[in-house]
Design a protein around this motif. Structure first.
Motif, PDB file in Angstrom:
ATOM      1  N   SER A  43      52.585  44.840  41.281  1.00 44.88           N
ATOM      2  CA  SER A  43      51.132  45.110  41.262  1.00 44.88           C
ATOM      3  C   SER A  43      50.392  44.727  42.545  1.00 44.88           C
ATOM      4  CB  SER A  43      50.479  44.383  40.079  1.00 44.88           C
ATOM      5  OG  SER A  43      51.134  44.658  38.873  1.00 44.88           O
ATOM      6  N   PRO A  44      50.866  45.162  43.720  1.00 47.83           N
ATOM      7  CA  PRO A  44      50.140  44.786  44.939  1.00 47.83           C
ATOM      8  C   PRO A  44      48.735  45.373  44.998  1.00 47.83           C
ATOM      9  CG  PRO A  44      51.761  46.473  45.434  1.00 47.83           C
ATOM     10  CD  PRO A  44      52.025  46.037  44.019  1.00 47.83           C
ATOM     11  N   GLY A  45      48.534  46.565  44.381  1.00 44.50           N
ATOM     12  CA  GLY A  45      47.198  47.140  44.362  1.00 44.50           C
ATOM     13  C   GLY A  45      46.221  46.278  43.587  1.00 44.50           C
ATOM     14  N   LEU A  46      46.636  45.790  42.418  1.00 45.61           N
ATOM     15  CA  LEU A  46      45.798  44.893  41.616  1.00 45.61           C
ATOM     16  C   LEU A  46      45.448  43.638  42.400  1.00 45.61           C
ATOM     17  CD1 LEU A  46      44.581  43.883  38.886  1.00 45.61           C
ATOM     18  CD2 LEU A  46      46.873  43.023  38.343  1.00 45.61           C
ATOM     19  N   VAL A  47      46.440  43.070  43.064  1.00 47.01           N
ATOM     20  CA  VAL A  47      46.208  41.838  43.819  1.00 47.01           C
ATOM     21  C   VAL A  47      45.222  42.068  44.954  1.00 47.01           C
ATOM     22  CG1 VAL A  47      47.314  40.164  45.368  1.00 47.01           C
ATOM     23  CG2 VAL A  47      48.417  40.813  43.206  1.00 47.01           C
ATOM     24  N   LEU A  48      45.370  43.197  45.661  1.00 48.68           N
ATOM     25  CA  LEU A  48      44.489  43.438  46.800  1.00 48.68           C
ATOM     26  C   LEU A  48      43.062  43.741  46.360  1.00 48.68           C
ATOM     27  CD1 LEU A  48      44.370  43.478  49.834  1.00 48.68           C
ATOM     28  CD2 LEU A  48      45.003  45.896  49.791  1.00 48.68           C
ATOM     29  N   GLY A  76      41.637  42.529  43.730  1.00 44.20           N
ATOM     30  CA  GLY A  76      41.096  41.215  43.395  1.00 44.20           C
ATOM     31  C   GLY A  76      40.700  40.422  44.614  1.00 44.20           C
ATOM     32  N   ARG A  77      41.482  40.564  45.681  1.00 40.88           N
ATOM     33  CA  ARG A  77      41.159  39.819  46.917  1.00 40.88           C
ATOM     34  C   ARG A  77      39.869  40.326  47.536  1.00 40.88           C
ATOM     35  NH1 ARG A  77      39.471  36.999  49.844  1.00 40.88           N
ATOM     36  NH2 ARG A  77      40.332  35.958  51.697  1.00 40.88           N
ATOM     37  N   THR A  78      39.631  41.650  47.495  1.00 41.52           N
ATOM     38  CA  THR A  78      38.374  42.169  48.044  1.00 41.52           C
ATOM     39  C   THR A  78      37.188  41.675  47.223  1.00 41.52           C
ATOM     40  OG1 THR A  78      38.366  44.254  46.764  1.00 41.52           O
ATOM     41  CG2 THR A  78      39.585  44.246  48.840  1.00 41.52           C
ATOM     42  N   ILE A  79      37.375  41.551  45.912  1.00 46.29           N
ATOM     43  CA  ILE A  79      36.292  41.067  45.063  1.00 46.29           C
ATOM     44  C   ILE A  79      36.050  39.579  45.303  1.00 46.29           C
ATOM     45  CG2 ILE A  79      35.620  40.672  42.654  1.00 46.29           C
ATOM     46  CD1 ILE A  79      37.119  43.303  41.997  1.00 46.29           C
ATOM     47  N   GLY A  95      27.099  34.533  40.157  1.00 49.80           N
ATOM     48  CA  GLY A  95      27.973  33.451  39.716  1.00 49.80           C
ATOM     49  C   GLY A  95      29.163  33.289  40.645  1.00 49.80           C
ATOM     50  N   THR A  96      30.353  33.105  40.062  1.00 50.51           N
ATOM     51  CA  THR A  96      31.546  32.812  40.848  1.00 50.51           C
ATOM     52  C   THR A  96      32.656  33.815  40.551  1.00 50.51           C
ATOM     53  OG1 THR A  96      32.548  31.388  39.167  1.00 50.51           O
ATOM     54  CG2 THR A  96      30.985  30.350  40.723  1.00 50.51           C
ATOM     55  N   PHE A  97      33.592  33.908  41.482  1.00 55.63           N
ATOM     56  CA  PHE A  97      34.746  34.774  41.267  1.00 55.63           C
ATOM     57  C   PHE A  97      35.563  34.283  40.063  1.00 55.63           C
ATOM     58  CE2 PHE A  97      39.297  35.665  42.076  1.00 55.63           C
ATOM     59  CZ  PHE A  97      39.251  37.045  41.909  1.00 55.63           C
TER      60      PHE A  97
END
Length: 405
Positions: free
Chosen positions: A295-300, A302-305, A171-173
C-alpha cells in the motif's frame, strides 16, 4: 468597491491576447478570493498551447475606470456539427479542471460577474450554445448568467457535475487518522516501508527538481492504470505533454507539490499536488502495482495529509472523483455543475433535440448492453479522443473567421 456601471467589458477572439494578458492576469489571480489554480495563467496558457488548435478563445475583460483589469471570463469554441456555434470554459475537457469560473478581483466580485454576464448575453446573436461545465455549484456566476441570458430570450438549464471530496484542516493529524477506517493498516504499512533499504519520502517544489519528479509520477500513473486499459486522467500523449509544459510554471509560482515515496533507489508511489494559498489540491497519483500488497499509495496520501496539518493549511481538496481511498480520508465534499445556455435560434433548438435524443439512446443501450461492452466502448472513446488531440497539435490558425457571426 467599483461601480458596475463604470466597468468596461472588452471582447476579443485574438489568441495572442491570452499571452499579452499574462502579467495582469497573474495580478488579478492574486487579488481574487481563493480561486482554483485552474483559473491561473500558469495552468490555462499551457492548456491553450496544448489543446487550442483549430479553435479560438473568447476573452472578456472587465476593466475599471482607471483601465485596470477587474475581472476575466475565458471561453473557447467555435462552429461544430450542423454549424452550431458552441463555447465552453477555457480549460474544460482535457486536463480535468475543477472550479472554472469568472475570475474577479475580490472587492469587485459581484459587479464584475454582472458586467461579464451582460456582455456575454449582449452577443447572443454570435453564439448558439454555451456549455459551461466544471463551474462550482453555488457560484454566483450561474445566476448572473441565467438572468442576463433570460433578458435576451435565451434558455438555461443547470446540471449536476462531479463530486469533489475533501476536508477542512482542523485539530491534529492524529485525531484525523483516528477516524480513518484503514488506520491500523496505514500504521502497519508505514512501519514496514520505513524499515526497507532506501526508504524515503520527498517532495519536489522547485523548477529544477520538477521534471524528474513529474516523469516518475507519469511512469507510476501509467503503471497503476495499465491493467485497466489505461488512464483517462493523464493518458500518454498530448495530456502528458501538457503537464510537462505546465509544471515549471506551477513550480515558479511556488504552487507545485510532487511527492514521491522511494524504496531501494526507485520511486514506487507519487502524488501530484497543487497548493495555492493554504489549500492543497490533490490532482493525480500513481504507484507501482508490484508493491500493491504494501500500500505505498495509501502511505503517501497519508503523508501529504500529515504535512498539511503540520504546516497549518486550511483545506485539503481531493478534486473530482469518489474513489474509496479519497472518501476514507474526506469528511466533506463540494460539487461542480454545468450551466447550458441556448440562444433563441433554430441551431440551438436543433442542438437541444440532438442532445436529448443521444441521452435517451445511451440510456436504452446501457439497459441492455453488458457492462464489459461499455468498458470496451469507454476505452475506444478515450483512445479516439487522444488521437484527435494528437492530430490537432501544432495547429496555429483557427478554421473559421475571427468574427463567428
Amino acid at each position: 468597491m467599483t461601480d458596475g456601471a463604470r466597468l468596461e467589458v472588452r471582447s476579443s477572439h485574438d489568441p495572442a491576447r491570452l499571452e499579452a494578458l499574462r502579467r495582469e492576469w497573474s495580478a488579478l489571480f492574486d487579488a481574487a478570493a481563493a480561486p482554483a489554480p485552474f483559473l491561473s495563467p500558469e495552468w490555462l496558457l499551457p492548456w491553450w498551447r496544448a489543446f487550442g488548435g483549430g479553435r479560438l478563445p473568447w476573452i472578456l475583460e472587465a476593466r475599471d475606470a482607471g483601465g485596470a483589469l477587474a475581472g476575466l471570463l475565458l471561453l473557447v469554441g467555435g462552429p461544430g456539427p450542423l454549424g452550431i456555434r458552441r463555447w465552453r470554459m477555457l480549460g474544460s475537457g482535457p486536463g480535468g479542471a475543477d472550479g472554472l469560473d469568472v475570475l474577479p478581483r475580490a472587492r469587485d466580485a459581484a459587479v464584475v460577474r454582472e458586467a461579464l454576464a451582460r456582455a456575454v448575453a449582449a452577443e447572443s446573436d454570435a453564439w448558439d450554445v454555451l456549455d459551461l461545465e466544471d463551474l462550482p455549484c453555488g457560484s454566483p456566476t450561474v445566476e448572473a448568467l441565467r438572468r442576463a441570458a433570460a433578458a435576451r430570450g435565451a434558455s438555461a438549464t443547470v446540471e449536476r457535475g462531479a463530486i469533489c471530496p475533501g476536508f477542512a484542516i482542523r485539530g491534529t493529524f492524529a485525531a484525523h487518522l483516528a477516524r480513518v477506517p484503514r488506520r491500523e493498516t496505514y500504521g502497519r504499512r508505514v512501519r514496514w516501508l520505513a524499515r526497507q533499504p532506501g526508504f524515503r519520502i520527498d517532495v519536489a517544489v522547485a523548477a529544477g527538481d520538477a521534471p524528474a519528479a513529474l516523469e516518475d509520477l507519469l511512469r507510476l500513473h501509467r503503471l497503476r492504470w495499465a491493467a485497466e486499459g489505461g488512464s483517462e486522467g493523464i493518458p500518454p500523449g498530448p495530456i502528458e505533454d501538457f503537464h510537462r509544459d505546465a509544471v515549471p510554471g506551477l513550480a515558479a509560482r511556488g504552487w507545485l507539490r510532487l511527492w514521491r515515496l522511494h524504496v531501494g533507489g526507485a520511486a514506487i508511489a507519487a502524488v501530484y499536488g497543487i497548493e495555492v494559498g493554504r489549500r492543497f489540491h490533490y490532482y493525480q497519483s500513481g504507484w507501482d502495482p508490484a508493491w500493491a500488497p504494501r500500500s505505498p499509495g495509501l502511505v503517501l496520501v497519508g503523508r501529504t495529509i500529515e504535512d498539511a496539518y503540520a504546516r497549518g493549511l486550511t483545506d485539503y481538496d481531493f478534486l473530482r472523483g469518489t474513489e474509496p481511498y479519497k472518501l476514507e480520508w474526506a469528511s466533506d465534499r463540494r460539487e461542480t455543475c454545468a450551466l447550458r445556455l441556448r440562444a433563441p435560434s433554430l441551431r440551438a433548438e436543433t442542438d437541444a433535440l440532438a442532445r436529448e435524443a443521444w441521452r435517451r439512446a445511451r440510456g436504452a443501450a446501457r439497459a441492455v448492453a453488458p457492462r464489459a461492452a461499455w468498458e470496451v466502448l469507454r476505452r475506444a472513446r478515450r483512445d479516439h479522443e487522444n488521437r484527435t488531440l494528437a492530430a490537432s497539435r501544432g495547429t496555429r490558425e483557427a478554421a473559421w473567421p475571427i468574427d463567428p457571426r
